[in-house]
Design an enzyme around this catalytic site. Structure first.
Site, PDB file in Angstrom:
ATOM      1  N   ASP A 239       0.991  -1.213  -0.035  1.00 27.88           N
ATOM      2  CA  ASP A 239       0.152   0.027  -0.010  1.00 27.88           C
ATOM      3  C   ASP A 239       0.834   1.428   0.187  1.00 27.88           C
ATOM      4  OD1 ASP A 239       0.618  -0.592   2.637  1.00 27.88           O
ATOM      5  OD2 ASP A 239      -0.510   0.790   3.339  1.00 27.88           O
TER       6      ASP A 239
ATOM      7  N   ASP B 102       8.690   4.201  -1.235  1.00 28.14           N
ATOM      8  CA  ASP B 102       7.795   3.758   0.019  1.00 28.14           C
ATOM      9  C   ASP B 102       6.601   3.088  -0.442  1.00 28.14           C
ATOM     10  OD1 ASP B 102       7.079   3.230   2.666  1.00 28.14           O
ATOM     11  OD2 ASP B 102       6.335   5.248   2.821  1.00 28.14           O
TER      12      ASP B 102
ATOM     13  N   GLU C 152       0.029  -0.962   5.676  1.00 28.43           N
ATOM     14  CA  GLU C 152       1.124  -0.556   6.583  1.00 28.43           C
ATOM     15  C   GLU C 152       1.053   0.887   6.888  1.00 28.43           C
ATOM     16  OE1 GLU C 152       5.158   1.154   7.754  1.00 28.43           O
ATOM     17  OE2 GLU C 152       4.114   1.496   6.003  1.00 28.43           O
TER      18      GLU C 152
ATOM     19  N   GLU D 240      11.936  -1.456   3.894  1.00 21.82           N
ATOM     20  CA  GLU D 240      11.522   0.102   3.627  1.00 21.82           C
ATOM     21  C   GLU D 240      12.837   0.720   3.016  1.00 21.82           C
ATOM     22  OE1 GLU D 240       9.009   1.678   4.684  1.00 21.82           O
ATOM     23  OE2 GLU D 240       7.660   0.243   5.482  1.00 21.82           O
TER      24      GLU D 240
END
Length: 345
Positions: A69, A91, A121, A145
């Site tokens: 997401d 991201d 997330e 990440e």
């Protein structure tokens, strides 16, 4: 399998472009089903789709976990030489791309590893919470990440979200003797603390609402606090601070996530460090000011760390971009780290 640079960069571009072309804000990850079905076929990795629309490729008790997401606001992918731009490029579809490629490569080498594109997330981590609820444990987890490609995150601050609701009497504004907003606004300023240094909790008001009429004083006052705090700080202490400032109001905890801190000697950390050194790069251990799924997933493994390609300062901006070289370096880093973790396992 040869880890040929140009081949992997081209493969990285193909996978990343597929992911970026699908707009997947939190709650709408199901849009990516056909994309993951194609990736599954192309890379010979079995696909599993969960109830929260998390997507898992491959199977094994070592997990590479990123998220699918993004924040709201689609930015169509574009290319500028070897630079890829678009919503989620940093991201976290860039890290996810490298993880998918690494899982493909390492499974072809005979080590069984799973990659998870977790849902939600950017909201309340429904995908990570769903995985934890299954009771499954992993020997090692690497969370994907953006960590500036050579950094490894070993600590994330905790999250505490608090809603404060106050009620009072309404009066005509021309003859009022008291005002609920004026009563509680100074208290918001009193307890608030903007992010400064890592070791000091930040208490940030993000939503403030009061009143609904042009000539009547407010009968209600609401403020939402987003609190981030480091390992070693008590959540109870922070909640008490807010409760003491608003003793006549309702104080509700809407979300909580404990901070996480792992030792540099953890297997996942050491394997990532050696993987970067193997490429002639200098690894740096860092602490992150926000939270990630690492805060939650640390409960289902004894070996966890966060690493990924991309500049973290570009997260949640309209200028997300990542280079194919960063994707390549991260892919090799994951592969080399997984080789070591597989041998230990």
């Amino acid at each position: 399998m040869q880890l040929e640079k140009e081949l992997l960069k081209q493969k990285g571009r193909e996978v990343l472009e597929k992911l970026l072309n699908v707009y997947t804000p939190s709650g709408e990850e199901a849009r990516a089903l056909s994309t993951f079905e194609k990736i599954s076929r192309d890379l010979n990795l079995e696909l599993k789709v969960t109830g929260t629309n998390s997507f898992f490729l491959g199977e094994g008790d070592i997990l590479l976990a990123s998220h699918l997401d993004t924040i709201q606001g689609f930015i169509s992918p574009s290319f500028r030489g070897e630079e890829v731009l678009g919503r989620g490029a940093v991201d976290a579809k860039g890290p996810l791309t490298s993880m998918i490629l690494a899982t493909w490569i390492i499974n072809e080498m005979g080590c069984k590893v799973q990659v998870g594109a977790l849902s939600d997330e950017e909201n309340k981590s429904a995908g990570a919470r769903e995985l934890i609820s299954t009771g499954r444990k992993y020997s090692h987890i690497i969370v994907g990440e953006p960590t500036n490609t050579t950094h490894i995150a070993v600590e994330y601050r905790g999250l505490l979200r608090i809603g404060v609701k106050c009620r009072g009497e309404q009066e005509h504004s021309s003859s009022s003797t008291r005002n609920l907003f004026l009563q509680y606004a100074p208290k918001v300023i009193e307890v608030s603390r903007l992010p400064s240094d890592y070791g000091t909790p930040s208490i940030v008001p993000t939503i403030v609402r009061s009143g609904d009429s042009l000539n009547v004083t407010p009968g209600d006052f609401y403020v939402h606090f987003d609190i981030r705090y480091p390992y070693g700080i008590s959540e109870r202490e922070l909640l008490s601070k807010i409760s003491e400032a608003f003793p006549e109001c309702g104080v509700d905890v809407t979300e909580t996530m404990a901070p996480v801190k792992v030792s540099p000697s953890t297997y996942s950390v050491k394997s990532l460090m050696r993987a970067l050194i193997r490429q002639g790069l200098k690894p740096t251990l860092v602490r992150k000011g926000g939270t990630s799924d690492m805060n939650l997933l640390s409960s289902i493994t004894t070996s966890i760390a966060t690493y990924g390609p991309g500049e973290s300062k570009l997260e949640h901006t309209d200028f997300e971009r990542i280079t194919l070289d960063e994707i390549y370096i991260a892919t090799l880093t994951y592969v080399y780290a997984l080789e070591e973790l597989c041998s230990k396992h």
